[in-house]
Scaffold this motif. Structure first.
Motif, PDB file in Angstrom:
ATOM      1  N   THR A   1       0.859  -1.314   0.243  1.00 20.31           N
ATOM      2  CA  THR A   1      -0.004   0.044  -0.127  1.00 20.31           C
ATOM      3  C   THR A   1       1.046   1.379   0.049  1.00 20.31           C
ATOM      4  OG1 THR A   1      -1.701  -1.084   1.210  1.00 20.31           O
ATOM      5  CG2 THR A   1      -1.913   1.285   1.365  1.00 20.31           C
ATOM      6  N   THR A   2       1.741   1.282   0.787  1.00 25.56           N
ATOM      7  CA  THR A   2       2.717   2.401   0.835  1.00 25.56           C
ATOM      8  C   THR A   2       3.401   2.636  -0.418  1.00 25.56           C
ATOM      9  OG1 THR A   2       3.476   2.092   3.207  1.00 25.56           O
ATOM     10  CG2 THR A   2       4.814   3.295   2.011  1.00 25.56           C
ATOM     11  N   ALA A   3       3.841   1.625  -1.223  1.00 29.78           N
ATOM     12  CA  ALA A   3       4.532   1.841  -2.430  1.00 29.78           C
ATOM     13  C   ALA A   3       3.611   2.184  -3.698  1.00 29.78           C
ATOM     14  CB  ALA A   3       5.077   0.374  -2.866  1.00 29.78           C
ATOM     15  N   TYR A   4       2.312   1.537  -3.604  1.00 28.72           N
ATOM     16  CA  TYR A   4       1.160   1.631  -4.277  1.00 28.72           C
ATOM     17  C   TYR A   4       0.842   3.371  -4.504  1.00 28.72           C
ATOM     18  CZ  TYR A   4      -3.599   1.295  -6.451  1.00 28.72           C
ATOM     19  OH  TYR A   4      -4.697   1.257  -7.066  1.00 28.72           O
ATOM     20  N   TRP A   5       0.790   3.895  -3.181  1.00 27.72           N
ATOM     21  CA  TRP A   5       0.384   5.329  -3.325  1.00 27.72           C
ATOM     22  C   TRP A   5       1.328   6.299  -3.443  1.00 27.72           C
ATOM     23  CZ3 TRP A   5      -4.351   6.284  -4.506  1.00 27.72           C
ATOM     24  CH2 TRP A   5      -5.245   5.543  -4.144  1.00 27.72           C
ATOM     25  N   ALA A   6       2.593   5.775  -2.976  1.00 27.41           N
ATOM     26  CA  ALA A   6       4.012   6.610  -3.201  1.00 27.41           C
ATOM     27  C   ALA A   6       4.315   6.964  -4.660  1.00 27.41           C
ATOM     28  CB  ALA A   6       5.300   6.253  -2.486  1.00 27.41           C
ATOM     29  N   CYS A   7       3.978   5.822  -5.389  1.00 26.28           N
ATOM     30  CA  CYS A   7       4.138   6.134  -6.850  1.00 26.28           C
ATOM     31  C   CYS A   7       3.140   6.774  -7.738  1.00 26.28           C
ATOM     32  CB  CYS A   7       4.739   4.962  -7.420  1.00 26.28           C
ATOM     33  SG  CYS A   7       6.321   4.220  -6.483  1.00 26.28           S
ATOM     34  N   ARG A   8       1.804   6.865  -7.065  1.00 28.94           N
ATOM     35  CA  ARG A   8       0.687   7.022  -7.719  1.00 28.94           C
ATOM     36  C   ARG A   8       0.479   8.382  -8.648  1.00 28.94           C
ATOM     37  NH1 ARG A   8      -2.451   2.546  -9.249  1.00 28.94           N
ATOM     38  NH2 ARG A   8      -4.488   3.323  -9.973  1.00 28.94           N
ATOM     39  N   ARG A   9       1.016   9.565  -7.891  1.00 26.95           N
ATOM     40  CA  ARG A   9       0.705  10.896  -8.612  1.00 26.95           C
ATOM     41  C   ARG A   9       1.277  10.875  -9.966  1.00 26.95           C
ATOM     42  NH1 ARG A   9      -1.741  15.283  -7.224  1.00 26.95           N
ATOM     43  NH2 ARG A   9      -2.370  14.276  -5.222  1.00 26.95           N
ATOM     44  N   PRO A  10       2.512  10.570 -10.292  1.00 24.74           N
ATOM     45  CA  PRO A  10       3.266  10.528 -11.461  1.00 24.74           C
ATOM     46  C   PRO A  10       2.141   9.538 -12.314  1.00 24.74           C
ATOM     47  CG  PRO A  10       4.772  10.224  -9.785  1.00 24.74           C
ATOM     48  CD  PRO A  10       3.514  10.031  -9.161  1.00 24.74           C
ATOM     49  N   TYR A  11       1.715   8.785 -12.009  1.00 21.69           N
ATOM     50  CA  TYR A  11       1.141   7.793 -12.918  1.00 21.69           C
ATOM     51  C   TYR A  11      -0.343   8.446 -13.420  1.00 21.69           C
ATOM     52  CZ  TYR A  11      -1.310   3.035 -14.340  1.00 21.69           C
ATOM     53  OH  TYR A  11      -1.863   2.048 -14.760  1.00 21.69           O
TER      54      TYR A  11
ATOM     55  N   VAL B   1       6.853   0.857  -8.411  1.00 22.70           N
ATOM     56  CA  VAL B   1       6.305   0.006  -7.141  1.00 22.70           C
ATOM     57  C   VAL B   1       6.923  -1.103  -7.129  1.00 22.70           C
ATOM     58  CG1 VAL B   1       4.229  -1.439  -6.342  1.00 22.70           C
ATOM     59  CG2 VAL B   1       4.028   1.016  -7.627  1.00 22.70           C
ATOM     60  N   LEU B   2       7.278  -2.207  -8.045  1.00 24.17           N
ATOM     61  CA  LEU B   2       8.168  -3.414  -7.742  1.00 24.17           C
ATOM     62  C   LEU B   2       9.463  -3.063  -7.146  1.00 24.17           C
ATOM     63  CD1 LEU B   2       6.809  -5.489 -10.859  1.00 24.17           C
ATOM     64  CD2 LEU B   2       6.093  -6.082  -8.448  1.00 24.17           C
ATOM     65  N   ARG B   3      10.117  -1.972  -7.945  1.00 20.99           N
ATOM     66  CA  ARG B   3      11.402  -1.788  -7.300  1.00 20.99           C
ATOM     67  C   ARG B   3      11.290  -1.277  -5.874  1.00 20.99           C
ATOM     68  NH1 ARG B   3      13.957   0.828 -13.057  1.00 20.99           N
ATOM     69  NH2 ARG B   3      14.634  -1.049 -13.983  1.00 20.99           N
TER      70      ARG B   3
ATOM     71  N   ALA C   1       4.733 -10.011 -17.364  1.00 28.28           N
ATOM     72  CA  ALA C   1       3.563 -10.599 -17.102  1.00 28.28           C
ATOM     73  C   ALA C   1       3.150 -10.175 -15.744  1.00 28.28           C
ATOM     74  CB  ALA C   1       4.100 -12.085 -17.105  1.00 28.28           C
ATOM     75  N   THR C   2       3.863  -9.921 -14.928  1.00 29.40           N
ATOM     76  CA  THR C   2       3.390  -9.359 -13.431  1.00 29.40           C
ATOM     77  C   THR C   2       2.768  -8.167 -13.500  1.00 29.40           C
ATOM     78  OG1 THR C   2       5.433 -10.605 -12.233  1.00 29.40           O
ATOM     79  CG2 THR C   2       4.281  -8.867 -10.956  1.00 29.40           C
ATOM     80  N   ILE C   3       3.865  -7.071 -14.417  1.00 29.69           N
ATOM     81  CA  ILE C   3       2.938  -5.874 -14.530  1.00 29.69           C
ATOM     82  C   ILE C   3       1.757  -5.888 -15.351  1.00 29.69           C
ATOM     83  CG2 ILE C   3       3.419  -3.829 -16.014  1.00 29.69           C
ATOM     84  CD1 ILE C   3       6.144  -3.930 -15.537  1.00 29.69           C
ATOM     85  N   GLU C   4       1.368  -6.497 -16.138  1.00 30.06           N
ATOM     86  CA  GLU C   4       0.102  -6.983 -16.663  1.00 30.06           C
ATOM     87  C   GLU C   4      -0.833  -7.284 -15.969  1.00 30.06           C
ATOM     88  OE1 GLU C   4      -2.902  -6.240 -19.805  1.00 30.06           O
ATOM     89  OE2 GLU C   4      -0.846  -5.432 -19.351  1.00 30.06           O
ATOM     90  N   GLU C   5      -0.567  -8.299 -14.993  1.00 32.84           N
ATOM     91  CA  GLU C   5      -1.359  -8.821 -13.786  1.00 32.84           C
ATOM     92  C   GLU C   5      -1.880  -7.872 -13.029  1.00 32.84           C
ATOM     93  OE1 GLU C   5      -2.100 -12.633 -11.055  1.00 32.84           O
ATOM     94  OE2 GLU C   5      -0.400 -12.494 -12.426  1.00 32.84           O
TER      95      GLU C   5
END
Length: 204
Positions: free
Chosen positions: A40-50, A63-65, A74-78
Motif C-alpha cells: 500500500t505504501t509503494a502503491y500510493w507513493a508512486c501514484r501521482r506521476p501515474y 512499485v516493484l522496485r 507478465a507481473t506488470i500486466e496482471e
C-alpha cells in the motif's frame, strides 16, 4: 469575466464512481509476495506521476522496485488488470443524476485517473461520451489539485472560471479549484449535493 453559461464539473471517484474495491490492495500485495502494508505504501507513493501521465509500465516498475521485487512484463500486466478492475464500479444513481443535469446545464468531468484506466473506463461506461467535456489527468498531464488540471477544463470549454461549479469529495481539490476562480462544492452524498447544485444553478 463571467457569462450566462452553467457548467457542472464533476470528479469521478468518490462522487460518480465508487472508491477502490475492498480487498484489492491485499490481492495485489499477494501477487507481489509483499505485505499489504508495504504494498500500500509503494502503491500510493508512486501514484501521482501515474495519474499525471506515467505509463503503466513505468508505474508498476517503480512499485516493484520500491518493494525490491523482480520486474517482468507478465507481473506488470496482471497487476495492471487487477488495478483497473478495482476502480471499475460506478454508482448507478449518480450516473442517472449526472445525465439528468444535461437538460439544464453543461456537464463535464475532471478525474485523476491514469491513461490506461481512462481507456478502460470509457469503453465500459458509454454515458461518458454524452458529457460536454471529459478530462482525465493521465491524458492531460496534470492531476488535481494541480491548478493546471482546472485551467485545462476552462480553456478546453472556452469558458470563464466562474461559469463552473466543481464537485469533488476531497476538500483539497475543491480549495484548489476555488483558487483558480471556479465555484466549488465538497460532495458528501447525492441528495445533499443535488440540493447544492440546484441552488447554484438557480442563482446563475
Amino acid at each position: 469575466m463571467t457569462s450566462d453559461r452553467r457548467i457542472v464539473l464533476f470528479d469521478l471517484f468518490g462522487v460518480i464512481a465508487r472508491h477502490q474495491r475492498p480487498g484489492s490492495l491485499k490481492k495485489m500485495a499477494a501477487r507481489c509476495h509483499a505485505s499489504t502494508g508495504a504494498f500500500t505504501t509503494a502503491y500510493w507513493a508512486c501514484r501521482r506521476p501515474y495519474d499525471a501521465g506515467w505509463s503503466a509500465t513505468a508505474y508498476w516498475t517503480a512499485v516493484l522496485r520500491w518493494l525490491s521485487r523482480p520486474v517482468d512484463a507478465a507481473t506488470i500486466e496482471e497487476l495492471r488488470l487487477i488495478d483497473i478492475d478495482s476502480w471499475s464500479r460506478v454508482d448507478p444513481r449518480m450516473v442517472a443524476y449526472v445525465r439528468s443535469l444535461r437538460g439544464v446545464a453543461e456537464v463535464a468531468l475532471l478525474s485523476n485517473i491514469p491513461a490506461d484506466h481512462a481507456e478502460a473506463f470509457l469503453a465500459a461506461q458509454p454515458w461518458l461520451h454524452e458529457l460536454d467535456h471529459v478530462a482525465f489527468s493521465g491524458r492531460i498531464g496534470a492531476a488535481k489539485p494541480d491548478p493546471a488540471a482546472f485551467r485545462h477544463c476552462v480553456v478546453a470549454m472556452r469558458a470563464a472560471p466562474a461559469d463552473f461549479l466543481f464537485v469533488d469529495d476531497r476538500e483539497e481539490n475543491v480549495r484548489a479549484a476555488r483558487a483558480v476562480g471556479l465555484n466549488g462544492h465538497v460532495f458528501t452524498d447525492r441528495d445533499e449535493s443535488a440540493r447544492a447544485i440546484g441552488a447554484w444553478l438557480r442563482r446563475r
